[in-house]
Scaffold this active site. Structure first.
Site, PDB file in Angstrom:
ATOM      1  N   CYS A  82       0.793  -1.237   0.000  1.00 29.58           N
ATOM      2  CA  CYS A  82       0.000   0.000   0.000  1.00 29.58           C
ATOM      3  C   CYS A  82       0.827   1.289   0.000  1.00 29.58           C
ATOM      4  O   CYS A  82       0.750   2.067  -0.955  1.00 29.58           O
ATOM      5  CB  CYS A  82      -0.961  -0.012   1.184  1.00 29.58           C
ATOM      6  SG  CYS A  82      -2.157  -1.341   1.087  1.00 29.58           S
TER       7      CYS A  82
HETATM    8  C1  UDX Z   1      -1.214   0.078   5.534  1.00 23.38           C
HETATM    9  C2  UDX Z   1      -2.141   0.991   6.331  1.00 23.38           C
HETATM   10  O1  UDX Z   1      -1.755   0.970   7.693  1.00 23.38           O
HETATM   11  C3  UDX Z   1      -3.580   0.538   6.181  1.00 23.38           C
HETATM   12  O2  UDX Z   1      -4.462   1.447   6.833  1.00 23.38           O
HETATM   13  C4  UDX Z   1      -3.947   0.514   4.706  1.00 23.38           C
HETATM   14  O3  UDX Z   1      -5.242   0.102   4.503  1.00 23.38           O
HETATM   15  C5  UDX Z   1      -2.994  -0.381   3.973  1.00 23.38           C
HETATM   16  O4  UDX Z   1      -1.664   0.037   4.174  1.00 23.38           O
HETATM   17  P1  UDX Z   1      -0.054  -2.268   5.856  1.00 23.38           P
HETATM   18  O5  UDX Z   1       0.582  -2.004   4.546  1.00 23.38           O
HETATM   19  O6  UDX Z   1      -0.614  -3.592   6.132  1.00 23.38           O
HETATM   20  O7  UDX Z   1      -1.236  -1.181   6.095  1.00 23.38           O
HETATM   21  O8  UDX Z   1       1.085  -2.017   6.929  1.00 23.38           O
HETATM   22  P2  UDX Z   1       1.397  -1.058   8.149  1.00 23.38           P
HETATM   23  O9  UDX Z   1       1.177  -1.790   9.415  1.00 23.38           O
HETATM   24  O10 UDX Z   1       0.740   0.215   7.970  1.00 23.38           O
HETATM   25  O11 UDX Z   1       2.978  -0.881   7.928  1.00 23.38           O
HETATM   26  C6  UDX Z   1       3.456  -0.403   6.710  1.00 23.38           C
HETATM   27  C7  UDX Z   1       4.983  -0.343   6.732  1.00 23.38           C
HETATM   28  O12 UDX Z   1       5.415   0.731   7.547  1.00 23.38           O
HETATM   29  C8  UDX Z   1       5.664  -1.609   7.263  1.00 23.38           C
HETATM   30  O13 UDX Z   1       6.803  -1.875   6.485  1.00 23.38           O
HETATM   31  C9  UDX Z   1       6.068  -1.205   8.694  1.00 23.38           C
HETATM   32  O14 UDX Z   1       7.208  -1.904   9.126  1.00 23.38           O
HETATM   33  C10 UDX Z   1       6.393   0.282   8.499  1.00 23.38           C
HETATM   34  N1  UDX Z   1       6.232   1.099   9.709  1.00 23.38           N
HETATM   35  C11 UDX Z   1       5.008   1.184  10.297  1.00 23.38           C
HETATM   36  C12 UDX Z   1       7.338   1.813  10.194  1.00 23.38           C
HETATM   37  O15 UDX Z   1       8.441   1.747   9.666  1.00 23.38           O
HETATM   38  N2  UDX Z   1       7.154   2.610  11.290  1.00 23.38           N
HETATM   39  C13 UDX Z   1       5.943   2.734  11.911  1.00 23.38           C
HETATM   40  O16 UDX Z   1       5.853   3.476  12.894  1.00 23.38           O
HETATM   41  C14 UDX Z   1       4.831   1.990  11.405  1.00 23.38           C
END
Ligand code: UDX
Length: 421
Positions: free
Chosen positions: A261
């Site tokens: 995403c």
């Molecule tokens: C995301 C959105 O959160 C969700 O609302 C949307 O519908 C789809 O995209 P997702 O891709 O499943 O969800 O993952 P998410 O938990 O958001 O993490 C995304 C990435 O960001 C991961 O690689 C995670 O490791 C990274 N991340 C997340 C960080 O590096 N720091 C953070 O504080 C949070």
């Protein structure tokens, strides 16, 4: 209500299963007959916590899957949940959305029931009004069909929980009645409902993901400065996040964001802005920071152990985050590619994502456990925040030299350092 879900992939399957769980009769239309059969056997073709239990309970009762669009004609609502993968220029490829719209239109040709078509796929603003509405109406040959846009905010690994306990339910619609019909489908879920136009709903989705990604790139950039100052970015962000205007969420610095995403949606927003003659300077930088961040791991490693040629490097974590087997845009990919380019041998371990990563890097070692990957390693890079990595203390003694660099803040052992802490 009777609900048809077009697309039995990640979003469609979780949405369909949860709608069945809250009482609706659901038909999932999935063009991949094998996937549809797996769903009808009560098994999820994807790894997602809690999903199998829902399928086992409701499949055959009020949840079914098939390749045929016929159930659309008897439904009150059909949700378009097909993929919108990135095209070469970063814009969203809408071919599956257009095809689904035509097929829904054809299926509605013979229907008499009032019907509302709802877009749930992540689509550039203007798509529902500009692509879906005309395609459905042209093929349905009737104009009493309602239209709405209802974006999802599901996180992989926590999607069932996110569906059943949303922060808000966004409903964009062309008319009040269509919006009311969608709102009725969510009856029973305790969440504020945001009612707006179709295009605003599409933009809420993009802007939400883009801002979350921006918070992450911001934390990483500040983290890089903190590292040079010898201070802990997590300590800093804890203080920052206590400001209610900022919130403590998505300020976890590290190797950057991955997944299906954030990278795709920010790139699509950049491409949309450019196509409208706007300069998306900030959004471009969010992606630039995210591209550079994981490679800092390799730079740091070379600073610690010198030339990587012939060195054995353990990579712990391949999935883009914990609790999923998904490696799409995982930050481990550019790291492994760079290690190999510099002549290192890679021993990788991940509890779930080794099989998909083997298709990307068939030539590296895949260890059966973290300890196996660490045995005899010159260094270790941690790329995914799997909870099991937090109790690995003894296993690090198996390394040849104890150089441990975290790309995700998860370890509890001594003698480690972080990409930006
Ligand atoms: C995301 C959105 O959160 C969700 O609302 C949307 O519908 C789809 O995209 P997702 O891709 O499943 O969800 O993952 P998410 O938990 O958001 O993490 C995304 C990435 O960001 C991961 O690689 C995670 O490791 C990274 N991340 C997340 C960080 O590096 N720091 C953070 O504080 C949070």
């Amino acid at each position: 209500m009777r609900i048809a879900i077009v697309g039995g992939g990640y979003v469609g399957l979780v949405t369909g299963a949860c709608f069945a769980k809250i009482g609706h009769t659901v038909n999932i239309i999935e063009i991949d007959a094998k996937k549809a059969a797996t769903i009808n056997a009560g098994r999820a073709p994807i790894y997602e916590q809690g999903l199998d239990a829902i399928l086992k309970k409701y499949v055959g009762e009020r949840l079914n899957a098939g390749i045929d669009y016929a159930p659309v004609a008897d439904a009150d609502l059909s949700f378009i949940c097909v993929g919108t993968p990135p095209a070469a220029d970063g814009s969203a490829d809408l071919s599956m959305v257009a095809a689904a719209s035509r097929s829904i239109g054809e299926a509605l040709r013979d229907g008499e029931r009032p019907h509302t078509v709802v877009v749930k796929s992540t689509v550039p603003p203007g798509t529902t009004a500009g692509t879906v509405v005309p395609a459905v109406l042209e093929h349905a040959g009737r104009d009493d069909i309602g239209f709405a846009m209802n974006p999802e905010f599901l996180r992989e690994g926590r999607a069932v929980e996110d569906f059943l306990h949303p922060d808000r339910i966004v409903i964009g619609s062309r008319d009040g009645r269509s919006g009311d019909t969608v709102a009725a489908a969510y009856q029973g879920l305790a969440a504020p409902v945001v009612r707006c136009g179709l295009t605003a709903a599409e933009m809420i989705k993009y802007a939400s993901n883009a801002l979350l990604a921006t918070k992450i790139s911001f934390s990483n950039e500040v983290g890089n400065v903190c590292k040079r100052l010898g201070i802990d970015v997590y300590e800093v962000m804890e203080g920052v996040g206590m400001d209610h205007r900022v919130s403590p969420h998505f300020l976890a610095a590290g190797a950057g964001f991955g997944g299906s995403c954030f990278p795709k949606d920010v790139a699509a927003l950049v491409s949309l802005a450019e196509s409208l003659g706007e300069e998306p300077t900030l959004l471009r930088s969010v992606l630039d920071v995210n591209d550079r961040q994981p490679l800092r791991m390799v730079g740091l490693l070379e600073e610690r152990i010198g030339d990587l040629w012939g060195k054995r490097v353990a990579v712990l974590g391949l999935a883009f985050k914990d609790n999923t087997d998904d490696i799409r845009e995982s930050r481990a990919i550019p790291v492994i590619a760079e290690l190999l380019r510099r002549g290192a041998a890679v021993a990788a371990y991940d509890p779930l994502a080794a099989a998909p990563m083997r298709r990307v890097f068939p030539g590296i070692d895949y260890a059966a456990s973290a300890a196996d990957a660490l045995r005899g390693a010159d260094a270790c890079l941690v790329m995914t925040e799997w909870p099991e990595f937090s109790d690995l203390n003894g296993a690090f003694d198996l390394m040849k030299s104890r150089v441990i660099i975290e790309g995700r803040r998860i370890l509890t052992c001594d003698g480690k350092e972080g990409i930006c802490w």
